[in-house]
Design an enzyme around this catalytic site. Structure first.
Site: not given
Length: 413
Positions: A125, A202, A205, A228, A368
């Site tokens: 991302h 990261d 997700q 999220k 993104c």
């Protein structure tokens, strides 16, 4: 089959009871962008503002102390959720993007120099590319991309050889927001540490969809966002190993994060408070903790199994629709509830618009992740992203509408 979780959400309860107004009959397939919020999260935040609303951390009266306790209990909940060693390794931020920026500014700018390298994957991302570009521009370091197989999303051992003694930071996405693939973060982290690099993950997700153990991964830093995983927008968290956080300068400076100020200089509060300048978002932290408790009560294994089953159902259905192209792995079990696709002759923005007219919400664009799109030769794609509150009936309705898109766009085949 009835989905027992939908009644927990005002959004879906209204749809299922035909009281949704503008959202009537809406199929929400955009959870990778943001999840819906259950009553328990909204009620927890309302309760905080109704009964515990005071500025935390500094007040010496009982109401402020209760606000402080609520805020710090939320920190403990986040720490337990990802198995941090202790709560002080959790820094509250606005989102995963701010968490990654914190590491870039506070660690990257102070530890890199000309000739050093930062490794990221091609599937990152923008939030995990742009901060490192900034560090490279200011320090003279070089940004190196680990490329993946265009069909499977797998990063080969040959690509991982790009991590070398010049590498000082390896920062990778746990789950791609486009391909849906789960990167072997434990393996990558071992390689990073073997050359003396710090390892950043990261987890925006991954944390909503699977069990995360930052100690097992051996991540030095791990970023996540509340919105999220059914929590409020505007709050996230950064996990950092305590020894690293203690050596880092604050990213933002001002109220709450100081210990002592004179005309000439300031000293900082202890970790994690030295990274949380200004009045903290205590109500949102309470909401994030409530969301974590809620999805934990369902079970991350249950969520992961449900996401995979729906992704498999959609992907297998797509394989039977002419002119629909699946981007990334063709096995739904590898997609973490994310299905990205194109339709021959129909721009992804038109795909999203046509489906919107049929009361189906999906995402379209570059997500993104423009370097990945350029690498795959796709300027834009359409993406359906699923969660435990979605149903087989919704998946089937989506596939049925998808099968007509070419016809609705004027094609005869």
């Amino acid at each position: 089959m009835e989905n027992k979780y939908r009644k927990d959400f005002p959004f879906f309860k209204a749809i299922d009871e035909n009281q949704a107004g503008d959202n009537k009959n809406l199929i929400y397939f955009d959870t990778a962008a943001t999840a819906q919020r259950p009553f328990i999260v909204l009620n927890a935040m309302t309760h905080f503002y109704a009964t515990e609303n005071a500025n935390p951390l500094r007040g010496l009266y009982s109401l402020s102390e209760r606000a402080t306790m609520a805020y710090e209990n939320a920190r403990k909940t986040v720490a337990q959720f990802i198995n941090a060693k202790e709560a002080k390794e959790i820094v509250f931020t606005r989102n995963a993007s701010e968490s990654l920026n914190l590491v870039a500014y506070s660690w990257g700018l102070n530890n890199l120099k000309q000739g050093d390298e930062i490794c990221v994957t091609i599937m990152e991302h923008h939030s995990n590319i742009v901060p490192w570009q900034m560090v490279c521009q200011k320090t003279g370091a070089k940004l190196v991309f680990l490329e993946c197989d265009k069909e499977t999303g797998i990063i080969s051992d040959k690509e991982l050889e790009k991590i070398n003694p010049r590498t000082k930071i390896v920062s990778v996405v746990h789950v791609s927001n486009v391909l849906g693939v789960t990167n072997p973060v434990k393996k990558i982290g071992q390689i990073a540490h073997s050359v003396g690099a710090i390892f950043v993950v990261d987890g925006a997700q991954s944390s909503p969809h699977m069990k995360v153990d930052v100690q097992d991964i051996d991540a030095d830093f791990f970023a996540m966002s509340a919105h999220k995983l059914c929590g409020p927008m505007g709050i996230g968290a950064l996990y950092g190993k305590l020894n690293l956080l203690e050596k880092m300068d604050p990213f933002l400076r001002g109220g709450e994060m100081i210990e002592y100020v004179t005309r000439e200089k300031s000293t900082w509060a202890e970790v994690p408070h030295k990274f949380e300048a200004g009045t903290v978002s205590a109500g949102d932290a309470v909401g994030m903790a409530a969301a974590i408790r809620y999805i934990s009560s369902i079970g991350l294994d249950t969520i992961q199994e449900h996401d995979a089953a729906l992704a498999c159902r959609i992907i297998e259905g797509m394989k039977n629709i002419p002119h629909v192209n699946i981007i990334g792995p063709k096995d739904g079990n590898l997609r973490c509830g994310i299905v990205t696709f194109t339709v021959d002759g129909v721009h992804p923005h038109d795909v999203a618009t046509l489906l919107s007219e049929e009361h189906i919400a999906i995402r379209a664009g570059h997500h993104c992740a423009q370097p990945l799109g350029q690498y795959l030769g796709q300027t834009a794609t359409a993406r359906a992203s699923l969660y435990f509150y979605n149903t087989e009936a919704e998946a089937d309705a989506f596939l049925e509408k998808l099968s007509h898109l070419r016809e609705w766009s004027g094609y005869k085949d």
